[in-house]
Design a protein around this motif. Structure first.
Motif, PDB file in Angstrom:
ATOM      1  N   SER A  49      38.957  32.434  35.619  1.00 21.17           N
ATOM      2  CA  SER A  49      39.757  31.238  35.342  1.00 21.17           C
ATOM      3  C   SER A  49      39.208  30.028  36.101  1.00 21.17           C
ATOM      4  N   ARG A  50      38.829  30.226  37.383  1.00 22.61           N
ATOM      5  CA  ARG A  50      38.305  29.115  38.190  1.00 22.61           C
ATOM      6  C   ARG A  50      36.956  28.656  37.655  1.00 22.61           C
ATOM      7  N   THR A  51      36.109  29.638  37.310  1.00 22.57           N
ATOM      8  CA  THR A  51      34.778  29.277  36.807  1.00 22.57           C
ATOM      9  C   THR A  51      34.878  28.524  35.496  1.00 22.57           C
ATOM     10  N   GLU A  52      35.802  28.956  34.649  1.00 21.74           N
ATOM     11  CA  GLU A  52      35.952  28.309  33.345  1.00 21.74           C
ATOM     12  C   GLU A  52      36.453  26.878  33.498  1.00 21.74           C
ATOM     13  N   ARG A  53      37.301  26.601  34.492  1.00 13.12           N
ATOM     14  CA  ARG A  53      37.824  25.246  34.705  1.00 13.12           C
ATOM     15  C   ARG A  53      36.746  24.300  35.223  1.00 13.12           C
ATOM     16  N   LEU A  54      35.814  24.858  35.995  1.00  8.89           N
ATOM     17  CA  LEU A  54      34.765  24.035  36.605  1.00  8.89           C
ATOM     18  C   LEU A  54      33.536  23.885  35.724  1.00  8.89           C
TER      19      LEU A  54
END
Length: 393
Positions: A121-126
């Motif tokens: 989720s964090r990687t996809e947001r960044l």
């Protein structure tokens, strides 16, 4: 020599004159009197009597699904068991440890999955602001691996729980339990060939009845020609080895479709209620199958004889003379032969005094009646019937 001839002639003439009264009496003897009944075709139940053998509807050989030492026997031999009743207990120590290990693996996989989801989720947001598409794809792959690891851990947990449950061996069917073939302390293995015990279902019970294939073909011909009217449902009764008629009526389970190469018979299975467990698997029985009705003559068995080659014959009166006729029978019904050929409507059947009969001899007939056992009962004379009749008011 010439003197002896008159003496011999006189003696011969004397014997001839003495035999004249006996010859005259023999010529004047009245024809024998016989009891008769008049025959007409009628609808007769078609009953097949067949040999049979009882078989259990269900029989389960109890075998272990896990390996271990038998620690307890939980049932009493010879008792009735319900479905799921416990029978044996196997040492559960190893399987309890396996279950705890599987539970720990599930917990670990769940934690790894939570971490993988957060990372993805964090990687996809960044993405686009310091994170490349390659990093997003790598994070997605790690998430999918974590999900797969959790599914594998859950499957292992299910198997561990099942193996622990299998340490208590239960009955898969309701029935009577045999004596245990193992003792406490014996080592048993998963899927072994030797059963721990056997559970047999006795109520209801099945009975296989064996019908010769030739008779089955004859029945089909009778049905096709309209000589046999089948019942809507086939039912059967049983006679036990003691001669006792079994109280319950059986219903058809499955007709036979193959002919035995050793006996030439077709196996048909019926099912009977057996609450008192009178019928046991392997018991030999005699079955009677009610097929339907057929048009035939009923000939009391006392009035017919069967030759050494199996030919059934009876005496009838035609044109005032005794005539012996050959009969074709199709079983029995209440002390009577079911005759399908050899008689004509209105034939007069002789039912007694057979010793005085010869082919073509003139006979005097007396109408008689037959009781339910086929025994001859004379009909009352008209005068006697008139005397015993109540007076009209």
């Amino acid at each position: 020599m010439s003197r002896l001839r008159p003496v011999v002639a006189a003696a011969f003439l004397g014997l001839w004159f003495l035999s004249l009264p006996a010859l005259a009496q023999q010529e004047q003897m009245p024809p024998p009197t016989v009891g008769v009944v008049t025959l007409q075709p009628q609808s007769v139940p078609r009953i097949l009597t067949l040999p049979g053998r009882a078989v259990a509807e269900s029989e389960a050989a109890i075998r272990p699904r896990v390996t271990g030492l038998v620690t307890e026997i939980l049932y009493e031999p010879g008792t009735a068991l319900e479905i799921g009743a416990p029978m044996f207990r196997i040492d559960p120590t190893t399987y309890e440890a396996n279950l705890k290990s599987a539970q720990a693996q599930v917990t670990s996989a769940q934690a790894a999955l939570t971490q993988a989801r957060t990372s993805f989720s964090r990687t996809e947001r960044l993405l686009g602001s310091g994170t490349t598409q390659a990093q997003v794809d790598e994070s997605r792959a790690a998430l999918e691996q974590a999900e797969a690891a959790l599914q594998s851990a859950e499957a292992a947990l299910t198997l561990a729980q099942s193996e622990l449950d299998w340490t208590t061996v239960t009955s898969p069917i309701a029935g009577m339990a045999s004596v245990a073939a193992v003792s406490v302390g014996d080592l048993v293995t998963a899927g072994q060939a030797d059963p721990l015990a056997t559970v047999t279902q006795l109520d209801p019970i099945d009975v296989d009845m064996y019908e010769p294939s030739a008779r089955m073909l004859a029945l089909r011909d009778d049905i096709g020609d309209g000589r046999l009217q089948l019942n809507e449902t086939l039912q059967a009764t049983l006679t036990l080895e003691t001669g006792e008629t079994y109280a319950a009526t059986g219903e058809l389970v499955a007709p036979g479709f193959t002919v035995s190469t050793s006996t030439g018979a077709v196996d048909t299975r019926f099912r009977f209620d057996n609450p008192r467990r009178l019928i046991l698997p392997g018991m030999f029985l005699r079955g009677q199958i009610d097929l339907g009705t057929t048009e035939a003559f009923l000939v009391t068995q006392n009035a017919a004889t069967r030759s050494k080659i199996g030919q059934l014959t009876a005496w009838v009166v035609r044109d005032g003379k005794a005539t012996q006729v050959e009969l074709t029978d199709d079983g029995t019904w209440q002390n009577h032969w079911i005759v399908t050929d050899g008689l004509e409507p209105g034939d007069t059947l002789i039912v007694d005094n057979f010793a005085a009969l010869s082919e073509g001899a003139t006979v005097t007939t007396v109408p008689v009646t037959l009781d339910e056992n086929g025994v001859v009962r004379e009909q009352p004379a008209p005068e006697a019937a008139a005397e015993t009749a109540p007076a009209a008011e």
